[in-house]
Design a protein around this motif. Structure first.
Motif, short mmCIF file in Angstrom:
data_model
loop_
_atom_site.label_atom_id
_atom_site.label_comp_id
_atom_site.label_asym_id
_atom_site.label_seq_id
_atom_site.Cartn_x
_atom_site.Cartn_y
_atom_site.Cartn_z
N ILE C 28 0.85 -1.19 0.00
CA ILE C 28 0.00 0.00 0.00
C ILE C 28 0.89 1.24 0.00
O ILE C 28 1.83 1.33 0.79
N LEU C 29 0.58 2.18 -0.88
CA LEU C 29 1.41 3.38 -1.03
C LEU C 29 1.02 4.46 -0.02
O LEU C 29 -0.15 4.86 0.05
N TYR C 30 2.00 4.92 0.72
CA TYR C 30 1.80 5.97 1.71
C TYR C 30 2.68 7.18 1.41
O TYR C 30 3.70 7.07 0.71
N VAL C 31 2.30 8.31 1.95
CA VAL C 31 3.21 9.45 2.07
C VAL C 31 3.38 9.74 3.56
O VAL C 31 2.46 9.54 4.35
N LEU C 63 4.73 10.29 12.85
CA LEU C 63 4.88 11.38 11.88
C LEU C 63 3.54 11.58 11.17
O LEU C 63 2.62 10.76 11.30
N VAL C 64 3.43 12.63 10.42
CA VAL C 64 2.26 12.81 9.55
C VAL C 64 2.34 11.70 8.51
O VAL C 64 3.38 11.51 7.87
N SER C 65 1.25 10.97 8.33
CA SER C 65 1.32 9.76 7.53
C SER C 65 -0.06 9.40 7.03
O SER C 65 -1.06 9.56 7.73
N GLY C 66 -0.15 8.91 5.79
CA GLY C 66 -1.44 8.44 5.30
C GLY C 66 -1.36 7.87 3.90
O GLY C 66 -0.37 8.04 3.19
N ARG C 67 -2.43 7.20 3.53
CA ARG C 67 -2.50 6.51 2.24
C ARG C 67 -2.64 7.48 1.08
O ARG C 67 -3.22 8.55 1.22
N VAL C 68 -2.15 7.08 -0.07
CA VAL C 68 -2.43 7.79 -1.31
C VAL C 68 -3.66 7.13 -1.93
O VAL C 68 -3.70 5.92 -2.09
N ASP C 76 -1.19 16.05 -3.68
CA ASP C 76 -2.52 16.16 -3.09
C ASP C 76 -2.61 15.33 -1.81
O ASP C 76 -3.18 15.76 -0.81
N ALA C 77 -2.04 14.13 -1.85
CA ALA C 77 -2.09 13.25 -0.67
C ALA C 77 -1.30 13.88 0.48
O ALA C 77 -1.77 13.91 1.63
N LEU C 78 -0.12 14.39 0.18
CA LEU C 78 0.69 15.04 1.23
C LEU C 78 -0.08 16.20 1.85
O LEU C 78 -0.15 16.34 3.08
N TYR C 79 -0.65 17.02 0.98
CA TYR C 79 -1.36 18.21 1.47
C TYR C 79 -2.55 17.80 2.33
O TYR C 79 -2.80 18.37 3.40
N ARG C 80 -3.30 16.81 1.87
CA ARG C 80 -4.48 16.34 2.60
C ARG C 80 -4.10 15.82 3.98
O ARG C 80 -4.75 16.15 4.98
N HIS C 81 -3.06 15.01 4.06
CA HIS C 81 -2.69 14.44 5.36
C HIS C 81 -2.06 15.49 6.27
O HIS C 81 -2.23 15.44 7.49
N ALA C 124 6.29 3.91 2.08
CA ALA C 124 6.02 5.32 2.31
C ALA C 124 7.11 6.19 1.71
O ALA C 124 8.30 5.96 1.96
N LEU C 125 6.69 7.17 0.92
CA LEU C 125 7.61 8.20 0.43
C LEU C 125 7.60 9.31 1.47
O LEU C 125 6.55 9.87 1.78
N ALA C 126 8.77 9.63 2.00
CA ALA C 126 8.85 10.54 3.14
C ALA C 126 9.48 11.88 2.75
O ALA C 126 10.51 11.91 2.07
N PHE C 127 8.86 12.96 3.20
CA PHE C 127 9.27 14.32 2.84
C PHE C 127 9.44 15.18 4.09
O PHE C 127 8.69 15.03 5.06
N VAL C 128 10.40 16.10 4.05
CA VAL C 128 10.52 17.14 5.07
C VAL C 128 9.72 18.34 4.58
O VAL C 128 9.91 18.79 3.45
#
Lengths: 180, 180, 180, 180
Positions: C28-31, C63-68, C76-81, C124-128
């Motif tokens: 499952i793809l996460y950000v 961390l802030v985390s959630g499904r795409v 959009d997924a990053l912004y939403r979570h 999970a693709l992780a961003f600062v």
């Protein structure tokens, strides 16, 4: 055997029908690889692209690409697809870093990105992978062609790449410092 | 020969006195390398650190490190310093990407960064470099020690690294996905 | 309404039961996002971690985390979570680059990586992500705590992070040059 | 005043003559910046290039670029050159990461890289920098032009860029996922 036709629901393997359903519900995780030849100092001298016949019958170019299976690490998936597309004697050198050079998002509808795939919403982690051995494509790939960085970045090659992957190929060249 | 003592002013080589002067006037460009061993899938399994006697007589750890000369490419400089510090049979695999995993800024005065060097203001481009051969350090390095990622990230090793390079070593581990 | 119970099979939304099934079949793809405060020169000065009660009733950090979702871009997924977890006034500044600082692979069985998740195989693709506004966590997050880089890298905080995310948090610090 | 003609030998400032000498002896460290406009989700929508008259009298394009001074951090140098070239109201947002998107090596002789500079051997760390304010170029820059990613990647713009920086500009576009 019947059991091979009735996969364990927990097995991580999907029937074709199940996969078709899931592809309309979830983004599917892919890995992609740009095979390259490097010189003794690590400079990329050639870039590999696969020539193949697409479902419509025309010849197109693509990259090494495939799904990540349930329970499989990204490195296992990369290795498996490199072996599938380049043969067992390619000797790919997977990068030490798990960070892709880019992430390509493919959409089945008018795409907000540069990439499209009419089968699914796919998200591909893309890697540049030096190969040191002999490449002998199998399966539906017809041929692996080695291109100079200049050829690989050209509009002609870019237009032949499936799903907008010309932009991904150019991004790969940029990531290794050889984009013209 | 006298000529070897009177270098061509355009030669790109500096006498010790000239270098000492320039070091108080300009940031000096360095490359640094963290030698690593990788497994068949590219995963870093061991990290190399050099043990050496510093000018004060105590034993410290450091990384492969050295100046970039006039007219020399970064890859040439990396290769030269890897050979100098690891010997001619280390067979380093320089990365395809010219982008360092981090940039370390060393200052000779109370440093605004995590790194210091009482000789100079140096800016080092740091790379992780897999080596596949036998390492046989020469010059002032006493020994190359192979550490597990856990050992390399430990406070003990970090405190033994010169100039704050413990933080750089941990950053190297992070860049290849093996920081604990 | 009946319609809310009978989602369009092509809608991209999964019922809880369907999601549970898919989670045993596909990665499952996460950000994930590490919210940070930066100074006027872009240097990270503080790092945000979410405190929450996990299903077992103990307090943990995450961390802030959630499904795409299907059809959703990573941005959009990053912004939403980020909005879900930090509230509508956090004003996150999504990075210009689509390349994550790291990719975390979570497995539900003894994990070949540093990360685990007993519900699923997640990637999970992780961003600062710098945030400039006021953070007001909603939903199941109890509180957002701002930590110095030193605190965030400490063993104490690392041990409180869910699923091995202490290593991911340290990797985030390394990627922005502030890992001690 | 005499003192302004007799700089402190430890001052870190070089007379024009000294700089000319050093430029034939050492690689000189530069920072370069590609100013960009981003939308609310961080996507790069426009790219800035400077138009200027080069010493030969013809009009060329270039990027924000300048030397790193002795004792100066890379961030200070970036900020100083952005302000010099874009004016005090540009409000650049320096990236949290100290890692450049690429490293450009300029040589004064037939170059082994894509980049040349007849004055010196320079090594430039290049960054993409979103700017949110009003750009008002000063000094020798005539004008800042905002280009779409497509225009910035075009052969026409590439050929107008000084020192081979067309390749650097395309690499910048690739690093933020908008190279066509």
């Amino acid at each position: 055997m019947a059991s091979t036709r009735t996969p364990d629901p927990d097995s991580g393997w999907l029937s074709d029908e199940e996969l078709a359903q899931v592809r309309r519900r979830l983004p599917i995780l892919y890995v992609e690889a740009v095979p390259v030849r490097v010189d003794g100092q690590g400079v990329v001298t050639e870039v590999g692209a696969l020539l193949r016949v697409n479902p419509a019958g025309s010849i197109t170019r693509t990259l090494v690409s495939g799904r990540v299976m349930y329970g499989e690490t990204l490195r296992d998936a990369l290795y498996r697809h490199l072996e599938k597309d380049l043969g067992p004697m390619a000797f790919p050198q997977l990068p030490a870093s798990p960070v892709p050079f880019s992430v390509a998002e493919y959409f089945p509808f008018p795409s907000p990105t540069r990439f499209d795939d009419d089968r699914q919403h796919a998200v591909a982690l893309a890697f540049v992978v030096p190969v040191t051995g002999t490449c002998d494509p199998r399966q539906d790939a017809l041929e692996l062609t080695w291109l100079t960085p200049e050829e690989a970045a050209s509009d002609r090659v870019s237009n032949e790449m499936e799903g907008g992957r010309g932009a991904l190929l150019r991004t790969a060249l940029a990531s290794v410092g050889v984009l013209p």
